[in-house]
Design a protein around this motif. Structure first.
Motif, mmCIF file in Angstrom:
data_model
loop_
_atom_site.group_PDB
_atom_site.id
_atom_site.type_symbol
_atom_site.label_atom_id
_atom_site.label_comp_id
_atom_site.label_asym_id
_atom_site.label_seq_id
_atom_site.Cartn_x
_atom_site.Cartn_y
_atom_site.Cartn_z
ATOM 1 N N MET A 281 0.834 -1.211 0.000
ATOM 2 C CA MET A 281 0.000 0.000 0.000
ATOM 3 C C MET A 281 0.865 1.255 0.000
ATOM 4 S SD MET A 281 -2.849 -1.417 2.697
ATOM 5 C CE MET A 281 -3.892 0.054 2.744
ATOM 6 N N LEU A 282 1.991 1.227 0.711
ATOM 7 C CA LEU A 282 2.902 2.370 0.676
ATOM 8 C C LEU A 282 3.438 2.588 -0.730
ATOM 9 C CD1 LEU A 282 4.990 1.826 3.947
ATOM 10 C CD2 LEU A 282 3.377 3.681 3.519
ATOM 11 N N ALA A 283 3.602 1.501 -1.478
ATOM 12 C CA ALA A 283 4.158 1.594 -2.824
ATOM 13 C C ALA A 283 3.251 2.349 -3.788
ATOM 14 C CB ALA A 283 4.452 0.194 -3.364
ATOM 15 N N VAL A 284 1.939 2.413 -3.491
ATOM 16 C CA VAL A 284 1.026 3.126 -4.394
ATOM 17 C C VAL A 284 0.979 4.621 -4.076
ATOM 18 C CG1 VAL A 284 -0.403 1.050 -4.563
ATOM 19 C CG2 VAL A 284 -1.105 2.879 -3.018
ATOM 20 N N MET A 285 1.564 5.020 -2.938
ATOM 21 C CA MET A 285 1.580 6.444 -2.590
ATOM 22 C C MET A 285 2.679 7.158 -3.368
ATOM 23 S SD MET A 285 0.902 6.322 1.543
ATOM 24 C CE MET A 285 0.716 8.108 1.625
ATOM 25 N N ARG A 286 2.456 8.430 -3.634
ATOM 26 C CA ARG A 286 3.421 9.162 -4.445
ATOM 27 C C ARG A 286 4.674 9.480 -3.627
ATOM 28 N NH1 ARG A 286 4.377 14.240 -3.395
ATOM 29 N NH2 ARG A 286 2.968 15.471 -2.074
ATOM 30 N N PRO A 287 5.853 9.487 -4.266
ATOM 31 C CA PRO A 287 7.070 9.905 -3.579
ATOM 32 C C PRO A 287 6.923 11.328 -3.052
ATOM 33 C CG PRO A 287 7.593 8.860 -5.669
ATOM 34 C CD PRO A 287 6.104 9.052 -5.647
ATOM 35 N N GLY A 288 7.379 11.550 -1.833
ATOM 36 C CA GLY A 288 7.246 12.855 -1.207
ATOM 37 C C GLY A 288 6.082 12.947 -0.238
ATOM 38 N N SER A 289 5.183 11.956 -0.269
ATOM 39 C CA SER A 289 4.074 11.951 0.681
ATOM 40 C C SER A 289 4.570 11.522 2.057
ATOM 41 C CB SER A 289 2.947 11.041 0.196
ATOM 42 O OG SER A 289 3.423 9.723 -0.026
ATOM 43 N N VAL A 290 3.717 11.741 3.070
ATOM 44 C CA VAL A 290 4.110 11.532 4.468
ATOM 45 C C VAL A 290 3.062 10.694 5.182
ATOM 46 C CG1 VAL A 290 4.591 12.684 6.674
ATOM 47 C CG2 VAL A 290 5.343 13.731 4.532
ATOM 48 N N VAL A 291 3.523 9.773 6.031
ATOM 49 C CA VAL A 291 2.634 8.999 6.888
ATOM 50 C C VAL A 291 3.106 9.171 8.330
ATOM 51 C CG1 VAL A 291 1.705 6.726 7.450
ATOM 52 C CG2 VAL A 291 2.225 7.294 5.067
ATOM 53 N N VAL A 292 2.198 9.549 9.226
ATOM 54 C CA VAL A 292 2.521 9.665 10.650
ATOM 55 C C VAL A 292 1.782 8.566 11.394
ATOM 56 C CG1 VAL A 292 2.498 11.148 12.696
ATOM 57 C CG2 VAL A 292 2.777 12.166 10.420
ATOM 58 N N ASP A 293 2.529 7.666 12.027
ATOM 59 C CA ASP A 293 1.956 6.500 12.707
ATOM 60 C C ASP A 293 1.925 6.752 14.209
ATOM 61 O OD1 ASP A 293 1.126 4.037 13.578
ATOM 62 O OD2 ASP A 293 2.734 2.886 12.625
ATOM 63 N N LEU A 294 0.722 7.085 14.730
ATOM 64 C CA LEU A 294 0.580 7.332 16.168
ATOM 65 C C LEU A 294 0.483 6.034 16.967
ATOM 66 C CD1 LEU A 294 -1.887 10.369 16.376
ATOM 67 C CD2 LEU A 294 0.601 10.356 16.431
ATOM 68 N N ALA A 295 0.294 4.919 16.288
ATOM 69 C CA ALA A 295 0.142 3.642 16.985
ATOM 70 C C ALA A 295 1.450 2.864 17.064
ATOM 71 C CB ALA A 295 -0.918 2.786 16.274
ATOM 72 N N VAL A 296 2.563 3.506 16.756
ATOM 73 C CA VAL A 296 3.835 2.794 16.671
ATOM 74 C C VAL A 296 4.229 2.158 18.000
ATOM 75 C CG1 VAL A 296 5.266 4.810 17.203
ATOM 76 C CG2 VAL A 296 6.180 2.987 15.740
ATOM 77 N N GLY A 297 3.790 2.728 19.115
ATOM 78 C CA GLY A 297 4.133 2.176 20.418
ATOM 79 C C GLY A 297 3.533 0.814 20.689
ATOM 80 N N GLN A 298 2.472 0.454 19.970
ATOM 81 C CA GLN A 298 1.854 -0.869 20.107
ATOM 82 C C GLN A 298 2.032 -1.706 18.841
ATOM 83 O OE1 GLN A 298 -1.778 0.727 22.929
ATOM 84 N NE2 GLN A 298 -2.141 -1.136 21.768
ATOM 85 N N GLY A 299 3.125 -1.478 18.151
ATOM 86 C CA GLY A 299 3.429 -2.271 16.966
ATOM 87 C C GLY A 299 3.224 -1.530 15.674
#
Length: 387
Positions: A281-299
């Protein structure tokens, strides 16, 4: 007189403090004697002088007597046991004393067992019930508001384009497209912040009932797949089944392909965070886009996200944002301290600390009391042994 102790937080990344001069004064008016470790509020903008002016006693950094003499200890993060490299403070707590904070009970079995064996009562604010009576004490919600707000600012700072639409002499700049996964407190604050910055926002949530809240903020709601929708329990989303998650991922891929920024906030209490965004799914996003993962503390909700780190995955910047409330320490501390103080005040009756385990407010979050662990269900293995 009830003696309340506020120690300095020991984690280098934790800049919050469990009390402010305002809540110190409030507790003093309730008949408490408040002591605070020197420097405990410094990183949150509260100096020792401001605490002393509010009636608190300032004890030297590292003072053991604060722990030994306390009837109540207020913390943000769970204190570490000496066996885990801690300074040995937990082991100094007296039987009958009370520890209150975000104790991470699902991951902190050794701490809970130690508190139980010492006869220390422990209130984990993560387990506070979501009932009307507890609204002023809801630390998870107050801190999630900050996380949702700051997540959008991080995304805007990292993104390779503006958030708002701008009309310039050189032409019109179209607004950024933001997708928010999860419409809980953090998600809704992220929506509101992104909208204030001028972005076009879409929101996905497993609960159809969230649609009204999302649309009231000016965002578009992505209806969840109808198959095996998990719904919610006790104010929190239930864990989704594999079939539902796969259907949700297929649905989200279309929206991610158009997104400039994504904020993920999906959590299930006591469970690993659901994986909502795969590498494909990340591969379909355009280069330069941003993802912020607030759930990283639980995996994490995002494949490849790392706690407190920004990684580049195929040109997409993935930010593992696990400590955002601590990055806004003054307001985070002010809100958290009010939550903690409001709960403690419920326990102060006729100048005595009164803990009633059967109280619906305390029953779910009072993990240990009178030498007993009351929440064996936090660890399934313990339930099996007890049976």
């Amino acid at each position: 007189m009830i003696r309340v102790w506020i120690p300095a937080e020991r984690s280098p990344s934790e800049r919050r403090v469990a009390a402010t001069p305002d809540t110190t004064r409030r507790l003093g008016d309730k008949g408490c004697a408040v002591a605070i470790e020197s420097g405990a509020g410094q990183q949150a903008g509260y100096g020792d002088d401001s605490f002393a002016a509010s009636g608190a006693e300032i004890l030297p950094a590292g003072a053991a007597e604060g722990w030994e003499q306390a009837d109540v200890v207020l913390t943000v993060a769970p204190p570490r046991l000496e066996a885990d490299g801690g300074p040995g403070h937990v082991e100094r707590l007296r039987a009958g004393s009370l520890l209150m904070g975000l104790l991470e009970p699902y991951q902190n079995r050794p701490l809970i067992e130690r508190l139980s064996s010492q006869g220390v009562s422990a209130l984990a604010l993560e387990l506070l019930p979501r009932i009307s009576r507890a609204q002023t004490m809801d630390a998870l919600s107050s801190q999630a508001n900050i996380a949702g707000y700051k997540a959008v600012l991080l995304a805007a700072a990292e993104l390779d384009r503006f958030f708002p639409m701008l009309m310039t002499a050189a032409g019109t700049v179209q607004p950024a497209k933001v997708v928010v996964l999860g419409a809980g407190v953090a998600g809704l604050q992220a929506v509101a912040t992104a909208r204030r910055l001028g972005a076009v926002v879409k929101v996905s949530d497993v609960r159809p009932a969230a649609k009204e809240q999302v649309e009231s903020l000016g965002a578009r709601f992505i209806d969840p797949p109808e198959r095996d929708a998990p719904g919610e329990a006790g104010g929190y989303a239930r864990e989704a089944g594999l079939a539902f998650l796969e259907a949700q991922r297929q649905q989200l891929a279309v929206h991610l392909a158009e997104a400039d920024a994504v904020i993920t906030t999906a959590l299930v209490p006591g469970r690993p965070a659901p994986l909502l965004i795969t590498e494909q799914m990340l591969a379909v996003m355009r280069p330069g886009s941003v993802v912020v993962d607030l759930a990283v503390g639980q995996g994490g909700n995002v494949a490849g996200s790392q706690a407190d780190t920004t990684v580049d995955i195929g040109g997409v910047r993935v930010i593992g944002a696990g400590q955002l409330p601590a990055s806004v320490p003054q307001h985070a501390s002010a809100l958290y301290a009010r939550n903690v103080s409001a709960l403690l005040e419920q326990l102060l009756i006729d100048d005595l600390l009164t803990i009633t385990p059967e109280d619906p407010l305390l029953d779910p979050c009072l993990i240990t009391h009178a030498g007993t662990c009351r929440r064996l269900d936090l660890w399934p293995a313990l339930v099996e042994v007890a049976a």
